[in-house]
Write a protein that holds these residues in place. Sequence first.
Motif, PDB file in Angstrom:
ATOM      1  N   VAL A  21       0.827  -1.214   0.000  1.00 23.90           N
ATOM      2  CA  VAL A  21       0.000   0.000   0.000  1.00 23.90           C
ATOM      3  C   VAL A  21       0.863   1.267   0.000  1.00 23.90           C
ATOM      4  O   VAL A  21       1.819   1.379   0.746  1.00 23.90           O
ATOM      5  N   THR A  22       0.512   2.196  -0.885  1.00 23.45           N
ATOM      6  CA  THR A  22       1.141   3.527  -0.889  1.00 23.45           C
ATOM      7  C   THR A  22       0.064   4.537  -0.536  1.00 23.45           C
ATOM      8  O   THR A  22      -1.013   4.529  -1.131  1.00 23.45           O
ATOM      9  N   GLU A  23       0.356   5.402   0.419  1.00 25.43           N
ATOM     10  CA  GLU A  23      -0.588   6.476   0.777  1.00 25.43           C
ATOM     11  C   GLU A  23      -0.338   7.657  -0.148  1.00 25.43           C
ATOM     12  O   GLU A  23       0.788   8.140  -0.238  1.00 25.43           O
ATOM     13  N   LYS A  24      -1.381   8.105  -0.820  1.00 29.79           N
ATOM     14  CA  LYS A  24      -1.208   9.248  -1.714  1.00 29.79           C
ATOM     15  C   LYS A  24      -2.055  10.408  -1.206  1.00 29.79           C
ATOM     16  O   LYS A  24      -3.183  10.197  -0.762  1.00 29.79           O
ATOM     17  N   THR A  25      -1.522  11.621  -1.329  1.00 32.98           N
ATOM     18  CA  THR A  25      -2.352  12.798  -1.087  1.00 32.98           C
ATOM     19  C   THR A  25      -2.572  13.430  -2.452  1.00 32.98           C
ATOM     20  O   THR A  25      -1.621  13.870  -3.101  1.00 32.98           O
ATOM     21  N   VAL A  26      -3.816  13.400  -2.902  1.00 31.40           N
ATOM     22  CA  VAL A  26      -4.103  13.886  -4.260  1.00 31.40           C
ATOM     23  C   VAL A  26      -4.598  15.332  -4.156  1.00 31.40           C
ATOM     24  O   VAL A  26      -5.536  15.633  -3.408  1.00 31.40           O
ATOM     25  N   ASP A  27      -3.941  16.203  -4.907  1.00 33.83           N
ATOM     26  CA  ASP A  27      -4.268  17.628  -4.868  1.00 33.83           C
ATOM     27  C   ASP A  27      -5.287  17.905  -5.978  1.00 33.83           C
ATOM     28  O   ASP A  27      -4.943  17.863  -7.153  1.00 33.83           O
ATOM     29  N   THR A  28      -6.539  18.137  -5.614  1.00 38.01           N
ATOM     30  CA  THR A  28      -7.578  18.374  -6.623  1.00 38.01           C
ATOM     31  C   THR A  28      -7.983  19.841  -6.593  1.00 38.01           C
ATOM     32  O   THR A  28      -7.648  20.558  -5.653  1.00 38.01           O
ATOM     33  N   ARG A  29      -8.785  20.246  -7.580  1.00 42.19           N
ATOM     34  CA  ARG A  29      -9.241  21.653  -7.590  1.00 42.19           C
ATOM     35  C   ARG A  29     -10.190  21.937  -6.440  1.00 42.19           C
ATOM     36  O   ARG A  29     -10.528  23.087  -6.172  1.00 42.19           O
ATOM     37  N   PHE A  30     -10.631  20.902  -5.734  1.00 42.70           N
ATOM     38  CA  PHE A  30     -11.528  21.104  -4.584  1.00 42.70           C
ATOM     39  C   PHE A  30     -10.804  20.941  -3.248  1.00 42.70           C
ATOM     40  O   PHE A  30     -11.418  21.063  -2.190  1.00 42.70           O
ATOM     41  N   GLY A  31      -9.541  20.613  -3.305  1.00 42.63           N
ATOM     42  CA  GLY A  31      -8.779  20.412  -2.072  1.00 42.63           C
ATOM     43  C   GLY A  31      -8.105  19.049  -2.090  1.00 42.63           C
ATOM     44  O   GLY A  31      -8.132  18.337  -3.095  1.00 42.63           O
ATOM     45  N   LEU A  32      -7.503  18.708  -0.950  1.00 42.41           N
ATOM     46  CA  LEU A  32      -6.714  17.478  -0.889  1.00 42.41           C
ATOM     47  C   LEU A  32      -7.582  16.275  -0.524  1.00 42.41           C
ATOM     48  O   LEU A  32      -8.549  16.403   0.216  1.00 42.41           O
ATOM     49  N   ALA A  33      -7.210  15.126  -1.057  1.00 38.34           N
ATOM     50  CA  ALA A  33      -7.875  13.879  -0.654  1.00 38.34           C
ATOM     51  C   ALA A  33      -6.798  12.835  -0.405  1.00 38.34           C
ATOM     52  O   ALA A  33      -5.815  12.756  -1.156  1.00 38.34           O
ATOM     53  N   ARG A  34      -6.971  12.069   0.644  1.00 42.85           N
ATOM     54  CA  ARG A  34      -5.992  11.013   0.943  1.00 42.85           C
ATOM     55  C   ARG A  34      -6.524   9.666   0.472  1.00 42.85           C
ATOM     56  O   ARG A  34      -7.627   9.260   0.845  1.00 42.85           O
ATOM     57  N   VAL A  35      -5.752   9.036  -0.365  1.00 42.06           N
ATOM     58  CA  VAL A  35      -6.163   7.756  -0.949  1.00 42.06           C
ATOM     59  C   VAL A  35      -5.017   6.761  -0.793  1.00 42.06           C
ATOM     60  O   VAL A  35      -3.861   7.113  -1.024  1.00 42.06           O
ATOM     61  N   ALA A  36      -5.339   5.554  -0.371  1.00 37.69           N
ATOM     62  CA  ALA A  36      -4.326   4.501  -0.329  1.00 37.69           C
ATOM     63  C   ALA A  36      -4.465   3.675  -1.603  1.00 37.69           C
ATOM     64  O   ALA A  36      -5.586   3.343  -2.001  1.00 37.69           O
TER      65      ALA A  36
END
Length: 243
Positions: A21-36
């Motif tokens: 598993v890699t934890e990703k912080t995805v930077d979207t136009r609506f803000g950050l989301a944390r996805v594994a």
Amino acid sequence: MPRIAVIGGTGVYDPGILDNVTEKTVDTRFGLARVAVGSYRGQEVAFLARHGAGHSLPPHLINYRANIEALRALGVQRVVATAAVGSLNPLMRPGDFVLVDQFLDFTKQRSATFYEGGEEGVVHCDMTHPYCPHLREVLYRIGTDIGLKLHREGIYVCTEGPRFETAAEIRMFRMLGGDVVGMTSVPECVLAREAGMCYATVAMVTNMAAGIGADRLTHSEVLEVMAANVSKLSRLLMESLEF
Ligand code: HPA
């Protein structure tokens, strides 16, 4: 690229079934989301804990748009979401699972669309069948095969929360045809459809709704029933990843 995502609701917080598993912080136009992102039997799968780390986000403050946008950016096309729900229907008991097929939206103050004019334009998305019938059918087959008490359909009433409902509200929802009540399926389901994803929710009944069951509702009761049944839910999720 993960094609499939699991959105874990109350009681489903970690992607324990995935390897590497890699934890990703995805930077979207609506803000950050944390996805594994990890793998399950050779395929990449994304996992998103809807309420954040340690259940730190109440339903009305979840950044649903960032979450779905992040999954879209990762390439996700299919989402199986879990949800703890109260039941208004005497045939749906604590510990039962429901593959909801419709919702009644009683939310009040959530950003519920990707389309707000401007560059995105004005779009009225069809919502006749909000939950993917194909994915629900796959989940139904697997769930019955593994012996879950599973209802093939049900109407999900989505409230704003974070408070539980009054007994009078529950009576009204029942008159309107509602089967189960929760606080998160809208706008998550709507946004997933706007994003062109196939989305289904496996709801787990954790309690009879206000005024039907015990005298008072507590979040710990919800967590207890969820914890007692989470292994069944994980089994259903795992098997569904292979389809
Ligand atoms: N109401 C709203 N949300 C819920 C409930 C309920 O009774 N149980 C679990 N989530």
